[in-house]
Design a protein around this motif. Sequence first.
Motif, PDB file in Angstrom:
ATOM      1  N   VAL A 109       0.881  -1.063  -0.255  1.00  0.00           N
ATOM      2  CA  VAL A 109       0.009   0.003  -0.075  1.00  0.00           C
ATOM      3  C   VAL A 109       0.991   1.231   0.019  1.00  0.00           C
ATOM      4  CG1 VAL A 109      -1.474   1.370   1.529  1.00  0.00           C
ATOM      5  CG2 VAL A 109      -1.948  -0.950   1.142  1.00  0.00           C
ATOM      6  N   VAL A 110       1.941   1.187   0.928  1.00  0.00           N
ATOM      7  CA  VAL A 110       2.855   2.429   0.926  1.00  0.00           C
ATOM      8  C   VAL A 110       3.366   2.787  -0.304  1.00  0.00           C
ATOM      9  CG1 VAL A 110       4.926   3.347   1.980  1.00  0.00           C
ATOM     10  CG2 VAL A 110       3.081   2.145   3.497  1.00  0.00           C
ATOM     11  N   THR A 111       3.861   1.679  -1.052  1.00  0.00           N
ATOM     12  CA  THR A 111       4.759   1.892  -2.201  1.00  0.00           C
ATOM     13  C   THR A 111       3.985   1.911  -3.456  1.00  0.00           C
ATOM     14  OG1 THR A 111       5.096  -0.372  -2.483  1.00  0.00           O
ATOM     15  CG2 THR A 111       6.581   0.661  -1.449  1.00  0.00           C
ATOM     16  N   VAL A 112       3.070   1.269  -3.755  1.00  0.00           N
ATOM     17  CA  VAL A 112       2.439   1.185  -5.054  1.00  0.00           C
ATOM     18  C   VAL A 112       0.836   1.804  -5.094  1.00  0.00           C
ATOM     19  CG1 VAL A 112       1.160  -0.567  -6.706  1.00  0.00           C
ATOM     20  CG2 VAL A 112       3.028  -1.265  -5.254  1.00  0.00           C
ATOM     21  N   LEU A 113       0.160   1.844  -3.712  1.00  0.00           N
ATOM     22  CA  LEU A 113      -1.126   2.354  -3.613  1.00  0.00           C
ATOM     23  C   LEU A 113      -1.177   3.449  -2.545  1.00  0.00           C
ATOM     24  CD1 LEU A 113      -3.424  -0.591  -4.179  1.00  0.00           C
ATOM     25  CD2 LEU A 113      -3.156   1.281  -5.803  1.00  0.00           C
ATOM     26  N   PRO A 114      -0.448   4.512  -2.757  1.00  0.00           N
ATOM     27  CA  PRO A 114      -0.334   5.424  -1.671  1.00  0.00           C
ATOM     28  C   PRO A 114      -1.612   5.963  -1.190  1.00  0.00           C
ATOM     29  CG  PRO A 114       0.540   6.426  -3.415  1.00  0.00           C
ATOM     30  CD  PRO A 114       0.398   5.026  -3.967  1.00  0.00           C
ATOM     31  N   ASP A 115      -2.687   6.000  -2.095  1.00  0.00           N
ATOM     32  CA  ASP A 115      -4.161   6.492  -1.812  1.00  0.00           C
ATOM     33  C   ASP A 115      -4.954   5.407  -1.625  1.00  0.00           C
ATOM     34  OD1 ASP A 115      -3.100   9.219  -2.236  1.00  0.00           O
ATOM     35  OD2 ASP A 115      -3.634   8.732  -4.510  1.00  0.00           O
ATOM     36  N   GLY A 116      -4.412   4.157  -1.322  1.00  0.00           N
ATOM     37  CA  GLY A 116      -5.213   3.116  -0.880  1.00  0.00           C
ATOM     38  C   GLY A 116      -6.001   2.434  -2.167  1.00  0.00           C
ATOM     39  N   VAL A 117      -6.840   1.398  -1.661  1.00  0.00           N
ATOM     40  CA  VAL A 117      -7.385   0.737  -2.923  1.00  0.00           C
ATOM     41  C   VAL A 117      -8.308   1.621  -3.451  1.00  0.00           C
ATOM     42  CG1 VAL A 117      -9.398  -0.972  -3.122  1.00  0.00           C
ATOM     43  CG2 VAL A 117      -7.387  -1.444  -1.330  1.00  0.00           C
ATOM     44  N   LEU A 118      -9.390   2.456  -2.767  1.00  0.00           N
ATOM     45  CA  LEU A 118      -9.858   3.535  -3.618  1.00  0.00           C
ATOM     46  C   LEU A 118      -9.241   4.440  -4.386  1.00  0.00           C
ATOM     47  CD1 LEU A 118     -13.077   3.327  -2.615  1.00  0.00           C
ATOM     48  CD2 LEU A 118     -12.947   5.688  -1.798  1.00  0.00           C
ATOM     49  N   GLY A 119      -8.194   4.913  -3.819  1.00  0.00           N
ATOM     50  CA  GLY A 119      -7.238   5.857  -4.775  1.00  0.00           C
ATOM     51  C   GLY A 119      -7.117   5.232  -5.871  1.00  0.00           C
TER      52      GLY A 119
END
Lengths: 387, 249
Positions: A338-348
Amino acid sequence: MSSEVISRHQQQKRDRLLRGSLELGIIVAIVLVLMLVMPASLPAFRLKLLGRFLSLAIVAVGIDLIWGYTGLLSLGHGIFFALGGYAFAMYLKLNGPEAPLPEFFTLYGVDQLPWFWQPFKSFGFTMLAIPIIPALVASVLGYLVFRNRIRGVYFSILTQAALIVFFNFFNGQQELINGTNGLKTDTDLIFGQVVSSEAAQLAFFETTVALLLAAYLLCRWLTSGRFGKLLVAIRDDENRVRFTGYNPTGYKVFVFAISGAIAGIAGALYTVQSGIITPSIMEVAFSIEMVIWVAVGGRGTLVGAILGALLVNQARTMLSEQFPEVWLFFQGLLFLLVVTVLPDGVLGGFRRLVTWGRSRFASPSLVTYPAVEANPEIQHEREEINQ
Amino acid sequence: MLANEPILAIENLTVSFDGFKALNQLTFGMAAGELRVIIGPNGAGKTTFLDVITGKVQPQTGSVRFQGRDLRQRSEHAIARLGIGRKFQTPRVYLNLTVRENLDLACNPRKNVFATLFGRPSSGDKRHVVGLLETIGLEAKADLSANLLSHGEKQRLEIGMLVAQSPDLLLVDEPVAGLTDEETENVGALLLALAESHSIIVIEHDMEFVRQIARQVTVLHQGSVLCEGTMDEVQNDPRVIEVYLGSEQ
């Protein structure tokens, strides 16, 4: 040409109305599915599990309010969660088969109910205490911290220190609240029903759904409008807010207290659907996990917080049923991802995917320079002419 | 009558950080309605001067009076509510909010928690914001998020936010640093327009700009006032030439 150009203002208004009713429709649909379809289709055990996840989602919403919107990363929400849980468990103990003096007291040679247990005989008091006691603790803690302008990582460390203090207190006080063994609620009674009975559990489930909705709507309201914009302003530049004439301390204490109250309610619901509350709920790892749910779902979105709590907990159940030993590795991996690939989380991530999909597959619009349609200055002039 | 009353009166102000005197026995007065430019070499104490007025730094000795009220021991937000607005050196606007929201937060007349939570922006507030958008020339970008603005537009937005607070005194710290000539002109014109109805203190390095807007200039040097007067008087003062302007020639 002029008739084709709709006033941007009117269009915005219509868009907003459309989006609002769409959102309302989705919320109503989800709530109905949860309240009616789930109890009918899930076995009792699964339903109870879902109820517990939903109560964890309630905490996540509260954490999103203070972290995602106001920039306060609390690593001590276990305190508020446990306070709510203990408050409810104490009421149940005093009104169950063990009344008037819960059994564990006799083990430690206590023959009189401690004073602070007394008011929990009352249902009304307990219902008020569940949100209010955590809110008060949060206000005091928040006031001391925020007034002294302690921010960022120092605030996080302080909340975690407070968590450890509370954990040690609850863990050590056998004579007061049964210490490390906690309070078991399964065999207690609520309104004449055994707490672990199917009817009572169904009622708790429905209450959880309703209160999750309430927590969501409350935070939605708080984060919209002027107040919500101010929270974002505090997150982004607290000093500027001060020089504009606002005192950020009051705002931060207020949302921190609200978030604490929400966590307290969640804790109470979680407790009765787990059958027990112990000080282990105040372990550091659990409070950090709460933050991870919000990060996974997407900070500053509320819906993301709910989604994150449900996803992570469902994944944990599935994985630990199959491979009990890998869950912790998986959780660590998840956080890294999450920190590296999806900084805005699943929704982002989902939003980015939609935008990308649109630009990739939707009918390509001709891009001209200067981008006339996108230029607000030109749009504005057009409006002026048309008026 | 009112115009002659000092809006800001500062006497014998001393601020020291670990023995270093950032401000040294500084005395400064300013009449209501004045546009005052403060210049001075780096380290002269210009920014500290603003810090003291706005409550960010507490002075060791001396007094600061704004419209007759003592500002010492008041916190930043209380001073802002008294009617002092401050613009920072780099533009400080809320990047994740739109231009309109930025202005709306600043113009909210009741700034405590519950008034903000339960109060709806009045139609007066909304009109105020629209008027400000016009003044700062950002009407067309009102609903864009502030991080899409150019540097110059952010500067203008921040000045707009100051004005939205309806202050009596504006403190403006280096408003044209890093701007193009055209944007500098714009900001200068904006400040001159605002000077019609506000008292303004501008801190600036850019001499061209100072010439454009200055009526009265105060020169700070080593934490004290070196001299005061019109631009011409200041420029011809041998002490000023020695410490400041001289280094440019």
